[in-house]
Design a protein around this motif. Structure first.
Motif, PDB file in Angstrom:
ATOM      1  N   GLY A 199      -9.427   8.937 -10.224  1.00 43.11           N
ATOM      2  CA  GLY A 199      -9.075   7.560  -9.949  1.00 43.11           C
ATOM      3  C   GLY A 199      -9.406   7.344  -8.091  1.00 43.11           C
ATOM      4  O   GLY A 199     -10.236   7.779  -7.554  1.00 43.11           O
ATOM      5  N   THR A 200      -8.240   6.341  -7.718  1.00 42.76           N
ATOM      6  CA  THR A 200      -8.898   5.354  -6.451  1.00 42.76           C
ATOM      7  C   THR A 200      -8.782   6.343  -5.418  1.00 42.76           C
ATOM      8  O   THR A 200     -10.090   6.077  -4.650  1.00 42.76           O
ATOM      9  N   VAL A 201      -7.608   7.093  -5.598  1.00 45.76           N
ATOM     10  CA  VAL A 201      -7.826   8.306  -4.358  1.00 45.76           C
ATOM     11  C   VAL A 201      -9.458   9.153  -4.360  1.00 45.76           C
ATOM     12  O   VAL A 201     -10.099   9.347  -3.205  1.00 45.76           O
ATOM     13  N   GLY A 202      -9.129   9.734  -5.307  1.00 47.83           N
ATOM     14  CA  GLY A 202     -10.435  10.501  -6.245  1.00 47.83           C
ATOM     15  C   GLY A 202     -11.537  10.051  -5.879  1.00 47.83           C
ATOM     16  O   GLY A 202     -12.279  10.742  -5.487  1.00 47.83           O
ATOM     17  N   THR A 203     -11.761   8.788  -5.674  1.00 51.49           N
ATOM     18  CA  THR A 203     -13.338   8.197  -5.937  1.00 51.49           C
ATOM     19  C   THR A 203     -13.019   7.821  -4.418  1.00 51.49           C
ATOM     20  O   THR A 203     -14.441   8.232  -3.832  1.00 51.49           O
ATOM     21  N   GLY A 204     -12.401   7.911  -4.294  1.00 50.57           N
ATOM     22  CA  GLY A 204     -12.676   7.530  -1.813  1.00 50.57           C
ATOM     23  C   GLY A 204     -12.455   9.182  -1.537  1.00 50.57           C
ATOM     24  O   GLY A 204     -13.672   9.068   0.151  1.00 50.57           O
ATOM     25  N   VAL A 211       1.826  12.618   2.094  1.00 46.73           N
ATOM     26  CA  VAL A 211       3.380  12.164   3.267  1.00 46.73           C
ATOM     27  C   VAL A 211       2.698  11.303   4.038  1.00 46.73           C
ATOM     28  O   VAL A 211       1.979  11.330   4.608  1.00 46.73           O
ATOM     29  N   ALA A 212       3.553  10.209   3.613  1.00 47.55           N
ATOM     30  CA  ALA A 212       2.766   9.119   3.843  1.00 47.55           C
ATOM     31  C   ALA A 212       1.018   8.374   4.185  1.00 47.55           C
ATOM     32  O   ALA A 212       0.089   7.976   5.601  1.00 47.55           O
ATOM     33  N   GLY A 213       0.143   8.741   3.680  1.00 46.07           N
ATOM     34  CA  GLY A 213      -1.023   8.664   3.172  1.00 46.07           C
ATOM     35  C   GLY A 213      -2.388   9.066   4.597  1.00 46.07           C
ATOM     36  O   GLY A 213      -1.899  10.186   4.281  1.00 46.07           O
ATOM     37  N   GLY A 214      -2.678   8.138   4.418  1.00 46.78           N
ATOM     38  CA  GLY A 214      -3.269   8.431   6.000  1.00 46.78           C
ATOM     39  C   GLY A 214      -3.021   8.857   7.421  1.00 46.78           C
ATOM     40  O   GLY A 214      -3.709   9.639   8.362  1.00 46.78           O
ATOM     41  N   ILE A 215      -1.638   8.768   7.329  1.00 48.11           N
ATOM     42  CA  ILE A 215      -0.929   8.770   8.890  1.00 48.11           C
ATOM     43  C   ILE A 215      -0.509  10.747   8.993  1.00 48.11           C
ATOM     44  O   ILE A 215       0.087  11.452   7.904  1.00 48.11           O
ATOM     45  N   PRO A 216      -1.079  11.630   9.708  1.00 44.51           N
ATOM     46  CA  PRO A 216      -1.157  12.686   9.789  1.00 44.51           C
ATOM     47  C   PRO A 216       0.033  12.829  10.739  1.00 44.51           C
ATOM     48  O   PRO A 216       0.037  14.351  11.073  1.00 44.51           O
ATOM     49  N   GLY A 243       1.201   3.947  10.473  1.00 47.72           N
ATOM     50  CA  GLY A 243      -0.265   3.789   9.668  1.00 47.72           C
ATOM     51  C   GLY A 243      -0.196   3.675   7.950  1.00 47.72           C
ATOM     52  O   GLY A 243       1.098   3.343   7.955  1.00 47.72           O
ATOM     53  N   ALA A 244      -1.322   3.526   7.794  1.00 49.87           N
ATOM     54  CA  ALA A 244      -1.399   2.389   6.282  1.00 49.87           C
ATOM     55  C   ALA A 244      -0.943   3.704   5.057  1.00 49.87           C
ATOM     56  O   ALA A 244      -1.588   5.142   5.377  1.00 49.87           O
ATOM     57  N   GLY A 245      -0.006   3.664   4.373  1.00 52.40           N
ATOM     58  CA  GLY A 245       0.806   4.486   3.478  1.00 52.40           C
ATOM     59  C   GLY A 245       0.150   4.973   2.371  1.00 52.40           C
ATOM     60  O   GLY A 245       0.490   6.052   1.963  1.00 52.40           O
ATOM     61  N   ALA A 246      -1.060   4.320   2.025  1.00 51.47           N
ATOM     62  CA  ALA A 246      -1.530   4.875   0.857  1.00 51.47           C
ATOM     63  C   ALA A 246      -2.821   4.085   0.964  1.00 51.47           C
ATOM     64  O   ALA A 246      -3.608   3.080   1.985  1.00 51.47           O
ATOM     65  N   GLY A 247      -3.395   3.840  -0.342  1.00 47.87           N
ATOM     66  CA  GLY A 247      -5.061   2.783  -0.663  1.00 47.87           C
ATOM     67  C   GLY A 247      -6.066   4.298  -0.436  1.00 47.87           C
ATOM     68  O   GLY A 247      -5.615   5.472  -0.104  1.00 47.87           O
ATOM     69  N   ASP A 248      -7.152   3.923  -0.976  1.00 50.33           N
ATOM     70  CA  ASP A 248      -8.184   5.173  -1.095  1.00 50.33           C
ATOM     71  C   ASP A 248      -8.715   5.870  -0.018  1.00 50.33           C
ATOM     72  O   ASP A 248      -9.095   6.321   0.116  1.00 50.33           O
ATOM     73  N   GLY A 249      -8.773   4.919   1.069  1.00 52.19           N
ATOM     74  CA  GLY A 249      -9.670   5.343   2.689  1.00 52.19           C
ATOM     75  C   GLY A 249      -8.747   6.170   3.050  1.00 52.19           C
ATOM     76  O   GLY A 249      -8.998   7.278   3.729  1.00 52.19           O
ATOM     77  N   PRO A 250      -7.442   5.568   3.185  1.00 49.61           N
ATOM     78  CA  PRO A 250      -6.051   6.766   4.397  1.00 49.61           C
ATOM     79  C   PRO A 250      -6.089   7.657   3.449  1.00 49.61           C
ATOM     80  O   PRO A 250      -6.099   8.821   4.126  1.00 49.61           O
TER      81      PRO A 250
END
Length: 435
Positions: free
Chosen positions: A13-18, A134-139, A304-311
């Motif tokens: 999906g969005t994340v996998g293709t990202g 947890v929280a997408g791209g935030i480490p 930071g960004a908590g979702a989305g394909d890139g983060p």
């Protein structure tokens, strides 16, 4: 040349293709940081024919994701199927049992089955990693496991759901009511067609339980999370809160309660009034932000960004890079057997101020009835605001802010008022977050 790390992706999906796009775009940089090449060898998804905007022809296609766990050309299985059970859980169990490291963005599965999977990974000597859960791209997970590892974390809390934060901050900016903003969020793709997990606080609860286990060295206990969503919040609440010097945010809050000498884990997701001077007050839109407070480092803010394909793909690939380096440490910062079992903490003795919104008939005696109930419950009122509701003749919004006191007092006041003919809807109680 160092042997490449070979990975298989389940879910495109969005994340996998990202993830595919990120690994292909930054292949050289990833190889230098991972100290070996990272290569995709196999993929799996439900529809082979769908155009996903990436070229999948170099990779073996497997219809049944469970088969990825048995392939000899796979070192790491990356799962982005979703769901707490079903195919995702079966894949996780099989991959780890077969000696494959496992990377996932699936917070529901980790919240429900994380301890089981972590133990299987430990026994097999492989990694279970879930930074993206947890929280997408935030480490934040690595921040707690590594960056704050020398500290006793005293509490961890924050804005853990971007959908709710978008809705609340948009209500704040526009004056629109909840239903109108939710519909717009669905149209823009910030909210799912069925937004239940988001708006009822379940998604944030999954994430909070994972953070609490890592922060406090406690056994994961999603079932003990007290969750309340945002559907009851009105534009009038947003306005009243702002007039009092607050914004409303859905906050996941956790700390270890030791008031009776026994460590108990307090985990709550609910709307809070956040002081305008607090770092979380300025977090708008679909952004996530987490605060961790350590006994030596003080307050840490992860935002930071908590979702989305890139983060989210960024967090997934960061986990893959750690596996490539041979970082196979315990998933929850310490072995499962060393995590402390903690009973759920009761909230009645907790001391806080509260905002209480009453929707009442505009008639004599109502105010006296409410103040008497508060008095009898031992609740001290700091301020009170009354506002007519233009949409309903004869009905007004009465907002009460209490002085600090035990939460049990507010609960008792609400019990006294239960069934009152003066109330046209159940009261809404929101705690005020300390600055």
């Amino acid at each position: 040349m160092t042997e490449p790390l070979k990975i298989a992706l389940a879910g495109l999906g969005t994340v996998g293709t990202g993830v595919v796009r990120l690994i292909e775009t930054n292949a050289d940089l990833i190889a230098r940081r991972a100290r070996r090449p990272v290569r995709i060898t196999a993929v799996s998804a439900r529809d082979r024919t769908k155009d996903r905007g990436v070229d999948l022809s170099p990779y073996a296609w497997v219809d049944d994701p469970a088969e990825l766990a048995a392939r000899e050309d796979v070192d790491v299985v990356v799962e982005m199927v979703g769901g707490s059970d079903g195919p995702a859980l079966a894949l996780a169990r099989t991959a780890l049992a077969n000696g494959k490291s496992f990377v996932t963005a699936n917070k529901a599965m980790i919240a429900h089955h994380g301890l089981e999977l972590a133990k299987v990974a430990e026994d097999a000597g492989v990694a279970l990693k879930f930074e993206a859960a947890v929280a997408g791209g935030i480490p934040v997970i690595n921040g707690l496991i590594d960056g704050a590892s020398a500290n006793a974390v005293e509490r961890v809390y924050g804005i853990l759901n971007g959908t709710c934060n978008y809705i609340l901050s948009t209500m704040e900016d526009t004056g629109a009511d909840f239903g109108e903003v939710l519909a717009e969020a669905q149209r823009l793709g910030y909210a799912e067609a069925d937004p239940t997990f988001d708006i009822e606080g379940i998604d944030a609860g999954h994430k909070l339980s994972i953070l609490a286990a890592i922060a406090f060295g406690a056994k994961l206990d999603f079932g003990a999370v007290e969750a309340q969503g945002i559907a009851q919040i009105k534009a009038a609440d947003i306005e009243q809160a702002h007039g009092l010097g607050y914004v409303i945010r859905l906050i996941g809050f956790s700390e270890v309660d030791r008031h009776d000498g026994m460590p108990r884990l307090f985990q709550r997701v609910r709307p809070y009034l956040v002081p305008l001077g607090h770092p979380l007050a300025n977090v708008d839109g679909p952004t996530n932000a987490i605060v961790a407070e350590g006994n030596f480092v003080g307050r840490l803010l992860f935002q930071g960004a908590g979702a989305g394909d890139g983060p989210t793909a960024s967090a997934v690939v960061a986990d893959i890079i750690e596996v490539a380096r041979g970082e196979m440490g315990p998933a929850f910062a310490m072995p499962v057997e060393e995590l402390e079992p903690m009973a759920a903490a009761a909230c009645g003795h907790r001391v806080s101020s509260a905002y209480i919104r009453f929707t009442v008939l505009d008639r004599p005696g109502v105010l006296a009835e409410i103040t008497a109930a508060m008095r009898d419950a031992g609740v001290s009122i700091e301020s009170m605001i009354q506002k007519g509701d233009p949409d309903q003749d004869g009905v007004v919004i009465l907002a009460v802010v209490t002085h600090q006191g035990p939460e049990a007092g507010v609960v008792e006041a609400m019990r006294i008022l239960e069934g009152s003919s003066s109330l046209t809807a159940p009261p809404l109680v929101m705690q005020i977050l300390a600055n």
